[in-house]
Design a protein around this motif. Sequence first.
Motif, PDB file in Angstrom:
ATOM      1  N   ARG A   1     -56.302 -39.811 -12.836  1.00 21.60           N
ATOM      2  CA  ARG A   1     -55.651 -40.141 -14.105  1.00 21.60           C
ATOM      3  C   ARG A   1     -55.541 -38.874 -14.943  1.00 21.60           C
ATOM      4  N   VAL A   2     -54.379 -38.670 -15.530  1.00 20.89           N
ATOM      5  CA  VAL A   2     -54.233 -37.584 -16.495  1.00 20.89           C
ATOM      6  C   VAL A   2     -54.186 -38.194 -17.890  1.00 20.89           C
ATOM      7  N   TRP A   3     -54.760 -37.466 -18.823  1.00 20.06           N
ATOM      8  CA  TRP A   3     -54.824 -37.935 -20.205  1.00 20.06           C
ATOM      9  C   TRP A   3     -53.865 -37.130 -21.065  1.00 20.06           C
TER      10      TRP A   3
ATOM     11  N   GLY B   1     -50.997 -41.139 -24.487  1.00 16.00           N
ATOM     12  CA  GLY B   1     -51.569 -42.119 -23.566  1.00 16.00           C
ATOM     13  C   GLY B   1     -52.198 -41.487 -22.343  1.00 16.00           C
ATOM     14  N   SER B   2     -52.101 -42.176 -21.219  1.00 23.32           N
ATOM     15  CA  SER B   2     -52.650 -41.674 -19.967  1.00 23.32           C
ATOM     16  C   SER B   2     -51.814 -42.216 -18.816  1.00 23.32           C
ATOM     17  N   CYS B   3     -52.002 -41.621 -17.635  1.00 19.20           N
ATOM     18  CA  CYS B   3     -51.185 -41.997 -16.483  1.00 19.20           C
ATOM     19  C   CYS B   3     -52.020 -41.919 -15.212  1.00 19.20           C
ATOM     20  N   GLN B   4     -52.035 -43.019 -14.460  1.00 21.16           N
ATOM     21  CA  GLN B   4     -52.644 -43.006 -13.144  1.00 21.16           C
ATOM     22  C   GLN B   4     -51.630 -42.540 -12.108  1.00 21.16           C
ATOM     23  N   GLY B   5     -52.100 -41.758 -11.161  1.00 23.82           N
ATOM     24  CA  GLY B   5     -51.256 -41.273 -10.090  1.00 23.82           C
ATOM     25  C   GLY B   5     -52.116 -40.734  -8.968  1.00 23.82           C
TER      26      GLY B   5
ATOM     27  N   TRP C   1     -49.580 -27.453 -15.947  1.00 22.20           N
ATOM     28  CA  TRP C   1     -50.852 -27.665 -15.254  1.00 22.20           C
ATOM     29  C   TRP C   1     -51.643 -28.711 -16.038  1.00 22.20           C
ATOM     30  N   LEU C   2     -51.947 -29.843 -15.400  1.00 31.29           N
ATOM     31  CA  LEU C   2     -52.677 -30.914 -16.069  1.00 31.29           C
ATOM     32  C   LEU C   2     -54.021 -31.126 -15.384  1.00 31.29           C
TER      33      LEU C   2
END
Length: 204
Positions: free
Chosen positions: A61-63, A93-97, A128-129
Motif C-alpha cells: 500500500r502506498v500512502w 488517501g492510500s492505494c493498494q497494489g 518514487w513512492l
Amino acid sequence: MTDTLEAAAQGHPADSSSTAYQGPSLDQFRAQTAGQDLWVFGYASLLWRPEFEAQEQHLTRVWGWHRALKMWSRLNRGSPECPGLVFALLPGGSCQGVAYRVDRDQADEVLVRLWEREMPMDVYTPSWLPCNTPQGPVKALAFTLPRSSPSFTGQLPAETYRQIFQQASGRFGTTLDYARQTYDSLQAHGIEDRALAALLRHAD
C-alpha cells in the motif's frame, strides 16, 4: 456524441505532447537506479499486463495517493471525438497494489520499456513512492498525476461515466474493458476497490 463528451473533448488532450507538466527525465531515473534492483508499483494495467519479468512481487500500500479513473485518454482508450479514461494515482488517501522487484541486470532495460509504455507524451509524473515489503521498506517507481495537469478530469457526473463506458474506444480497446480488467485483476489479488466497483455499476 453527447454535449457532455463534446465539452470534454475541447480540453487539453491526454496522450499529447502539448502538456507542459513534464516530470523528471528518463535519464534521471536511469542514473538513480544504475546498478540497483528496480521496484515498480502496479496499481492498474501493470497488474494484468506488466510486460516484464519480476523476481518477486508483494501486495503493498502506498500512502498519500489513490487510484482514480480520472485521466483523459484520446488515443489509447478513447478518441478526440469521444474521449475515454485511464487510471492515475492522484494525491490523497492510500492505494493498494503490487510492488514488483526487477533484478538489477534487467532494471535498465525494463525502465526504458516502462517509459516507452507509460511516458510517450510525458502526461504522467513518475515518482518514487515508499512501499512496505517483507524485506522492509523500498522506493518503487509509480506513475502519478497532479490535479494541475490538463489530463486530470476533475469530478465527473454519473451520466458522463455512463456515456464513456458506452462509447469510448481507442487503439488498445474500450475504457469499459480497461476498467473491468483492472477491477478483475484487483479482485484476483485480493484487493477490494469500492470506488471502482461503484463506477462500474454505471455500465450496467
